[in-house]
Every structure is written in C-alpha cells, then in structure tokens.
Design a protein around this motif. Structure first.
Motif, PDB file in Angstrom:
ATOM      1  N   VAL A 142      25.358  -2.406  -0.923  1.00  0.00           N
ATOM      2  CA  VAL A 142      24.482  -2.295   0.237  1.00  0.00           C
ATOM      3  C   VAL A 142      24.672  -3.506   1.158  1.00  0.00           C
ATOM      4  O   VAL A 142      24.587  -4.656   0.712  1.00  0.00           O
ATOM      5  CB  VAL A 142      23.003  -2.214  -0.202  1.00  0.00           C
ATOM      6  CG1 VAL A 142      22.087  -2.170   1.019  1.00  0.00           C
ATOM      7  CG2 VAL A 142      22.787  -0.984  -1.073  1.00  0.00           C
ATOM      8  N   SER A 143      24.939  -3.244   2.419  1.00  0.00           N
ATOM      9  CA  SER A 143      25.024  -4.296   3.440  1.00  0.00           C
ATOM     10  C   SER A 143      24.677  -3.681   4.782  1.00  0.00           C
ATOM     11  O   SER A 143      24.741  -2.456   4.955  1.00  0.00           O
ATOM     12  CB  SER A 143      26.430  -4.918   3.488  1.00  0.00           C
ATOM     13  OG  SER A 143      27.412  -3.939   3.800  1.00  0.00           O
ATOM     14  N   ASP A 144      24.301  -4.522   5.761  1.00  0.00           N
ATOM     15  CA  ASP A 144      23.934  -3.995   7.072  1.00  0.00           C
ATOM     16  C   ASP A 144      25.163  -3.847   7.956  1.00  0.00           C
ATOM     17  O   ASP A 144      26.303  -4.079   7.518  1.00  0.00           O
ATOM     18  CB  ASP A 144      22.869  -4.872   7.741  1.00  0.00           C
ATOM     19  CG  ASP A 144      23.361  -6.297   8.002  1.00  0.00           C
ATOM     20  OD1 ASP A 144      24.588  -6.514   8.079  1.00  0.00           O
ATOM     21  OD2 ASP A 144      22.511  -7.195   8.139  1.00  0.00           O
TER      22      ASP A 144
ATOM     23  N   SER B  38      24.745  -8.902   3.134  1.00  0.00           N
ATOM     24  CA  SER B  38      24.232  -8.332   1.893  1.00  0.00           C
ATOM     25  C   SER B  38      22.952  -9.042   1.470  1.00  0.00           C
ATOM     26  O   SER B  38      22.937 -10.280   1.377  1.00  0.00           O
ATOM     27  CB  SER B  38      25.279  -8.465   0.785  1.00  0.00           C
ATOM     28  OG  SER B  38      24.697  -8.369  -0.491  1.00  0.00           O
TER      29      SER B  38
ATOM     30  N   VAL C 162      18.597  -3.949  -4.283  1.00  0.00           N
ATOM     31  CA  VAL C 162      19.942  -3.394  -4.077  1.00  0.00           C
ATOM     32  C   VAL C 162      20.815  -3.478  -5.321  1.00  0.00           C
ATOM     33  O   VAL C 162      21.952  -2.995  -5.311  1.00  0.00           O
ATOM     34  CB  VAL C 162      20.655  -4.088  -2.888  1.00  0.00           C
ATOM     35  CG1 VAL C 162      19.857  -3.912  -1.608  1.00  0.00           C
ATOM     36  CG2 VAL C 162      20.898  -5.571  -3.175  1.00  0.00           C
TER      37      VAL C 162
ATOM     38  N   HIS D  20      22.983  -0.411  -6.563  1.00  0.00           N
ATOM     39  CA  HIS D  20      22.956   0.645  -5.549  1.00  0.00           C
ATOM     40  C   HIS D  20      24.183   0.537  -4.645  1.00  0.00           C
ATOM     41  O   HIS D  20      24.741  -0.550  -4.452  1.00  0.00           O
ATOM     42  CB  HIS D  20      21.680   0.551  -4.713  1.00  0.00           C
ATOM     43  CG  HIS D  20      20.435   0.858  -5.491  1.00  0.00           C
ATOM     44  ND1 HIS D  20      19.993   2.141  -5.730  1.00  0.00           N
ATOM     45  CD2 HIS D  20      19.559   0.030  -6.119  1.00  0.00           C
ATOM     46  CE1 HIS D  20      18.895   2.106  -6.453  1.00  0.00           C
ATOM     47  NE2 HIS D  20      18.603   0.829  -6.718  1.00  0.00           N
TER      48      HIS D  20
ATOM     49  N   HIS E 144      26.383   1.542  -0.929  1.00  0.00           N
ATOM     50  CA  HIS E 144      26.286   1.754   0.515  1.00  0.00           C
ATOM     51  C   HIS E 144      26.148   3.241   0.800  1.00  0.00           C
ATOM     52  O   HIS E 144      26.707   4.076   0.084  1.00  0.00           O
ATOM     53  CB  HIS E 144      27.558   1.200   1.176  1.00  0.00           C
ATOM     54  CG  HIS E 144      27.469   1.022   2.651  1.00  0.00           C
ATOM     55  ND1 HIS E 144      27.568   2.075   3.532  1.00  0.00           N
ATOM     56  CD2 HIS E 144      27.289  -0.100   3.414  1.00  0.00           C
ATOM     57  CE1 HIS E 144      27.482   1.615   4.768  1.00  0.00           C
ATOM     58  NE2 HIS E 144      27.310   0.309   4.726  1.00  0.00           N
ATOM     59  N   ASP E 145      25.394   3.590   1.827  1.00  0.00           N
ATOM     60  CA  ASP E 145      25.176   5.008   2.149  1.00  0.00           C
ATOM     61  C   ASP E 145      26.490   5.770   2.304  1.00  0.00           C
ATOM     62  O   ASP E 145      26.604   6.926   1.872  1.00  0.00           O
ATOM     63  CB  ASP E 145      24.356   5.139   3.443  1.00  0.00           C
ATOM     64  CG  ASP E 145      22.876   4.830   3.221  1.00  0.00           C
ATOM     65  OD1 ASP E 145      22.456   4.841   2.044  1.00  0.00           O
ATOM     66  OD2 ASP E 145      22.162   4.580   4.200  1.00  0.00           O
TER      67      ASP E 145
ATOM     68  N   ASP F 212      26.851  -4.286  -6.188  1.00  0.00           N
ATOM     69  CA  ASP F 212      27.160  -2.861  -6.258  1.00  0.00           C
ATOM     70  C   ASP F 212      27.591  -2.495  -7.670  1.00  0.00           C
ATOM     71  O   ASP F 212      28.088  -3.344  -8.413  1.00  0.00           O
ATOM     72  CB  ASP F 212      28.266  -2.504  -5.268  1.00  0.00           C
ATOM     73  CG  ASP F 212      29.567  -3.243  -5.568  1.00  0.00           C
ATOM     74  OD1 ASP F 212      30.379  -2.710  -6.335  1.00  0.00           O
ATOM     75  OD2 ASP F 212      29.757  -4.356  -5.039  1.00  0.00           O
TER      76      ASP F 212
END
Length: 344
Positions: free
Chosen positions: A167-169, A174, A225, A228, A230-231, A257
């Motif tokens: 997960v990161s923006d 992260s 996170v 989990h 990334h989308d 991750d």
C-alpha cells in the motif's frame, strides 16, 4: 495474436517504457538504463545456460503483439533468490507476556527480520500495459510463467514465492515506511525503493532495527497496511491464490506487503498442464463460442514461445493437440512436435 518470448537486446526501449509506466513500488524494474541493460544481459545468459539445478538465473520475458510487433507486457522468474544479494523479510509472529502473579496474559504481534526465503524461486516483474488489460491477457501473462516452470522444472526450487506490491499513495509514500523513516531512517520511501531496485541493500543491514518490532508500537496507519496489497495488485493476488499460493506471515521490509508462497508441484497450472504431440490441421468443426481457451507453449528454453488461443483442440482419445497453422507458426512448431498446455 499475443506471444510470450524471452527478452532480447532489441527490447530495451520497450522495457524502459514499461519501467516508467509501472511507477513507485515496482522495485524489480528501476528506471535506470544500466540496471535495465544488465537485466536483459543476465536474462539472455540464463536462457542459454545448460543447468540442472537453480543457482542465480533470471528469466525475463516480454509479451508481444505479433500483428504490431509492440511489447505490451513483461514478466519474469528468478531461479534462486538471495544467493548473491541478501533477501530480507519481516516475519509476523507472536510473543506472550504472562504473569501468573498479577494474573496478566498478553499476546503481542511482532515483526522479526529474516532471510527465510533464501534459495527459493520467485515469480516477479509482472506488468501489463493499461491499454492491453482486457480479456484473458492479464491472466495469461501471470500464468504463462508456469508453463515454462513446468517444462523446465529442474531449473527451479521446490518453493516458489511472489512478493506483492504494498500500500502506498500516488506519490509513492508508504504508511509503514513513514514509521520506519521517522525512527530509523532519513530517506523517503521512493528513494529506498529505488535503491533496492538497483540492488543496493547494504543500508538495510546497517540501519534496520536488529531486534523484533512490536506491532502495537507502530502508528495506526502503519499497522493497518501490514499484509495488505496495493489496489492495483489485488487482481494479481487473487490469481495467485487460485493457483495455490498462500500468505504465511512474511512481509516486505519497506511497505509490509505480503509475500505468498507455494510448492512448485502444487501450483495448479503446473499440476494441470500436460504434454502431447501436436497436429496442425483445420479447426472449422470447433465452436469457438463453447470451446476452451488454451495456453500453449513449445518445449524450448532460449526459443521458448507461449500463447493463448481458441484455435486449438485437445483430442483426448488420440492424446493429440490440434492447432492451426497460425498458432504453430507463432510457437515455432512443426507437425509432430510436442507442446505443453493447460486450459486458461
């Protein structure tokens, strides 16, 4: 028709475009000319080596549109990770704090740094360009690696892993790394991510905490996170889970991750694939609406080719695979050759 094949020196420009498009968190394809060329050279050497056990080979493939000649995706297999450059993970475990005197019993999650996956094979570098993400292309690109691994199993380890993207923006930050950065590092996640992609992992052993980390001491965002993906990685994870891959508590050091694993012989596509002679012939009697789509490959290494098509039919009674001339040409097959396939 879309054909998977080993990468060549002529694919450098396409590979660099893919590296740029893949964005933050895709550490296996750094935007660095020297590193990308080294990956191509290493892959070409691996495909031509005569080996009977996994050592340090890297098999990098590209997916090409045979009509346009455009490279639309890439994927790779590392034969044995962690042998030349250490492979670090955190393992999510538990510790118990128990005091009978005070009648206190607490179970706490901890993250312990380890090298447990050293020597395992890794499927990696899966990327399909956005304008090609339709139909069965993505599924084929992911599962096509298993055709190669099934055909040349002596080149790979018994355990196969896959590190998923965490997960990161949009800027590549992260939440998990932000906590590590605040307490142990002074560099941003994209920079650390880039260094790992370049193979520079010395700073990990120098700066990473040497003792287990208590998860409940992390920020709430960092805790949320762990394990989990990334989308954009969720579809890839679902495909691997259907193949039999499982998460056993190992996560990445930087964005937490999940790394998933499976035994080579238990991977569904490998277990279900079969080899039989081919017959090149007419397929007019086959109803494409109801027929299965088959993923098919030849038996080569440096000349490996794989594709997926409805223009093929397995005759179980005669144990032969009937394919069209177009498919035979794409796979560099001639009458009487053998091919490996599974239902896509």
């Amino acid at each position: 028709m879309q054909v998977l094949r080993p990468i060549t020196v002529n694919d450098f420009a396409a590979l660099k475009e893919i590296a740029i498009e893949s964005g933050h968190g895709f550490t296996s394809l750094p935007v660095d000319d020297g590193q990308l060329q080294e990956k191509i050279d290493r892959a070409q050497n691996s495909f031509t080596k005569n080996v009977d056990k996994p050592i340090d080979e890297s098999y990098l493939f590209v997916l090409e549109d045979s009509e346009t000649g455009k490279v639309i995706g890439t994927t790779a297999i590392e034969a044995a990770v962690g042998l030349s450059v250490p492979l670090y993970h955190y393992h999510l475990g538990k510790t118990v704090h128990h005091s009978p005197t005070l009648n206190v019993y607490n179970t706490v999650d901890i993250l312990s740094m380890c090298n447990d996956y050293t020597g395992c094979s890794e499927i990696c570098t899966l990327f399909l360009r956005e304008d090609s993400r339709k139909g069965l292309t993505g599924r084929f690109l992911s599962r096509s690696r298993f055709l190669f691994m099934a055909q040349h199993s002596e080149r790979f380890a018994d355990t196969v892993i896959a590190e998923m993207r965490g997960v990161s923006d949009e800027d590549g930050h992260s939440p998990f790394w932000q906590w590590l950065q605040e307490h142990f590092f002074s560099i941003e996640f994209p920079q650390a991510d880039h260094l790992v992609g370049l193979g520079d992992k010395v700073f990990i052993s120098e700066l990473m905490p040497k003792y287990p980390i208590y998860v409940n001491l992390l920020s709430k965002k960092a805790q949320a996170v762990i394990g989990h993906v990334h989308d954009k990685t969720k579809p890839a994870l679902k495909l691997l889970e259907k193949e039999g891959f499982e998460h056993r508590g190992y996560v990445d050091l930087f964005d937490a991750d999940p790394t998933v694993e499976a035994k080579l012989g238990n991977i569904r596509s490998i277990r279900d694939s079969q080899v039989c002679p081919i017959t090149i012939g007419e397929l007019e009697h086959i109803n494409e609406q109801s027929s299965d789509t088959l993923a098919i490959c030849n038996q080569g290494v440096s000349d490996f080719r794989a594709t997926f098509t409805k223009h093929a039919h397995y005759n179980q009674a005669k144990h032969t695979l009937i394919i069209s001339q177009e498919v035979a040409d794409a796979l560099h097959l001639k009458q009487g050759d053998a091919a490996r396939f599974f239902r896509l």
